[in-house]
Enzyme design. Structure first.
Site, PDB file in Angstrom:
ATOM      1  CB  SER A   1      -0.949  -0.060   1.206  1.00  0.00           C
ATOM      2  OG  SER A   1      -1.977   0.876   1.126  1.00  0.00           O
TER       3      SER A   1
ATOM      4  CG  ASP B   1      -6.180  -3.609  -3.664  1.00  0.00           C
ATOM      5  OD1 ASP B   1      -6.971  -2.765  -3.210  1.00  0.00           O
ATOM      6  OD2 ASP B   1      -4.993  -3.717  -3.284  1.00  0.00           O
TER       7      ASP B   1
ATOM      8  CG  HIS C   1      -5.547  -2.531   0.191  1.00  0.00           C
ATOM      9  ND1 HIS C   1      -4.726  -2.404  -0.915  1.00  0.00           N
ATOM     10  CD2 HIS C   1      -5.010  -1.723   1.143  1.00  0.00           C
ATOM     11  CE1 HIS C   1      -3.752  -1.543  -0.646  1.00  0.00           C
ATOM     12  NE2 HIS C   1      -3.897  -1.128   0.604  1.00  0.00           N
TER      13      HIS C   1
END
Length: 520
Positions: free
Chosen positions: A309, A365, A420
């Site tokens: 991320s 995602d 995610h």
């Protein structure tokens, strides 16, 4: 001889084994009855479908809405074992010696012919670096009631031991990295609720630098420096900043990067205790020290930077600076669920400097689609008309694309957090063989890890969702029988940057002499 041919001359063949993607998982409970979704869940499922379709229309994305699955009971070879045998099975495959092919595994040929099908040696290395990235989450103190919220819960000498990674991968942590938390940046970084005096009002722990030990160095064929960056704590907060402005990465530079990411990486303040130097300065000082130390010993050295991320974005910025500062150093980035970071010039400069990037992406995602949801590398097809657009975001490097629907262990409904999650990524990597194959039957990684911080596993597995938490949420019973927040051990209290030596850093003997203390 072509390079790809040279690689496969000494890499073992890849078995194309897998379980049918529609298999229901009776893996944990062989005798459990298999049923479809209950009728009273139909309305919720339809609402989720409408939400997915609406979001897809809004963002012009292809997002698969949840599908009603016809459940049929199937068994794999795993189901022939009893529960005791299943629970005692190893959670990782044996380590392969890759010393004669480390450059190919590290991305020297941009992982040509190694991604589809995914070579077992590469799979294991991706999982290794992914677990370092996950460790940065697991060790992070995000309890808003904690006196040390925003710090690492353990000192660098025992973080791997506390997280069950001690001896698993053969690395030792030698430096912690901190970043400013009160600057112009996305709100996900600053998760601290200040309740009076805290360890720091200005900084958050963002990751660590580690070095391979002697045994791992022999296995992988070089001394490997790892930088692991922590990612977002709450992925939903990406929506607040998914279209930020680009700014030059240096004075007069055509390469531009997202403003918020760059601020996190470079900001500092003399008025803080932990961020007198920026995250950039902290990490580069340690990487430069380690490269010099081991090159003087005549060793081959590599730098591998990983993150999930937001951590994946910081990994790219770190790689750019490292390639600029230490020319000729083999540098690879292994990122998971990372957003776009910069423009086309930024991507091209990374390529010219020899930085190798492997982006692991889950199809469902949304974060890898941001920023630049609309204006991105897809516009390059119009370059002959528009010329190169320096304000367009673009991804960097090779991509390993995964699909939630490939795993028989995962729910297929719309789940932003689950799609995610770093643990979802690692589960899918462990089971991936190739784009046309079903989930790997002999995948070893513990499936229960997927539900650490989300609800992605099918109910038949009976694994609670969001089960990973401190016992009694960190409270302990004192000598008087009262439940209280315990004081941290002195060695686990964060040390202000540059004020004291970190005696809990890398404790390794090199040729009979102890390394000099590392200052944090």
């Amino acid at each position: 001889m072509a390079m790809s041919t040279m690689i496969h001359n000494h890499l073992p063949a890849i078995p194309h084994t897998g379980v049918n993607r529609n298999k229901l998982v009776a893996r944990a409970h062989q005798e459990a009855p298999v049923v479809d979704r209950p009728i009273n869940g139909t309305k919720a499922s339809k609402r989720a479908a409408r939400l997915a379709e609406s979001l897809s229309d809004l963002l012009h994305l292809h997002v698969e809405p949840p599908q009603r699955r016809e459940v049929t009971k199937h068994y794999s070879s795993w189901d022939s074992f009893g529960d005791d045998e299943k629970h005692s099975a190893p959670t990782m495959s044996p380590k392969e010696v890759i010393s004669d092919k480390w450059r190919e595994i590290h991305g020297y040929t941009d992982w040509e012919s190694l991604l589809d099908p995914l070579h077992p040696c590469l799979r294991r290395e991706i999982l290794k670096y992914g677990e370092f990235s996950q460790a940065a989450y697991d060790a992070f103190d995000f309890d808003p009631f904690s006196e040390y919220c925003g710090s690492c819960r353990f000192n660098s000498n025992k973080i791997f031991e506390k997280l069950g990674l001690d001896g698993k991968h053969g690395y030792k942590v030698c430096k912690y990295i901190y970043a400013m938390s009160h600057i112009d940046m996305p709100q996900w970084l600053n998760r601290t609720v200040h309740l009076g005096d805290t360890w720091s009002r200005d900084s958050n722990w963002m990751g660590f630098v580690a070095i391979s030990d002697e045994e791992e160095t022999r296995r992988i064929g070089r001394r490997d420096i790892v930088v692991a960056w922590r990612g977002t704590v709450a992925p939903s907060e990406w929506y607040e900043d998914f279209q930020r402005k680009l700014e030059p990465i240096g004075p007069g530079d055509d390469a531009k990067v997202e403003h918020g990411f760059h601020s996190i990486y470079t900001s500092k303040s003399e008025h803080t205790r932990y961020s007198k130097s920026s995250a950039s300065e902290q990490v580069m000082k340690e990487v430069t020290r380690l490269v010099k130390l081991y090159k003087e010993k005549g060793e081959e050295v590599s730098l591998t930077i990983t993150g999930h991320s937001l951590g994946g974005a910081l990994a790219l910025l770190n790689a750019y600076e490292a390639a600029t500062t230490i020319p000729g150093l083999p540098i690879s980035v292994i990122s998971f669920g990372a957003p776009r970071v910069g423009n086309i010039a930024f991507r091209d400069q990374l390529h010219q400097m020899g930085v190798k990037t492997l982006r692991v992406v889950v199809k469902q995602d949304l974060v890898p689609k941001m920023p630049g949801v609309v204006f991105n590398e897809g516009l390059q097809k119009f370059d002959e008309i528009t010329g190169t657009l320096d304000w367009v975001y673009t991804h960097v490097g090779a991509e390993l694309r995964l699909d939630v629907r490939s795993s028989p262990y995962l729910k297929h409904g719309f789940n932003l957090l689950g799609f995610h999650s770093q643990e979802t990524y690692l589960h899918l990597v462990d089971g991936f063989v190739c784009q046309s194959s079903s989930f790997r039957e002999d995948a070893r990684r513990d499936v229960a890890l997927v539900n650490k911080a989300c609800d992605m596993l099918v109910d038949e597995l009976r694994i609670p969702h969001c089960w990973y938490q401190m016992e009694n949420k960190g409270l302990v019973r004192n000598a008087h029988g009262r439940w209280v927040k315990p004081k941290r051990e002195a060695e686990d209290v964060p040390v202000p940057v540059g004020s004291q030596p970190n005696f809990h850093a890398l404790d390794e003997i090199v040729e009979g002499r102890r390394l000099q203390p590392v200052y944090v």
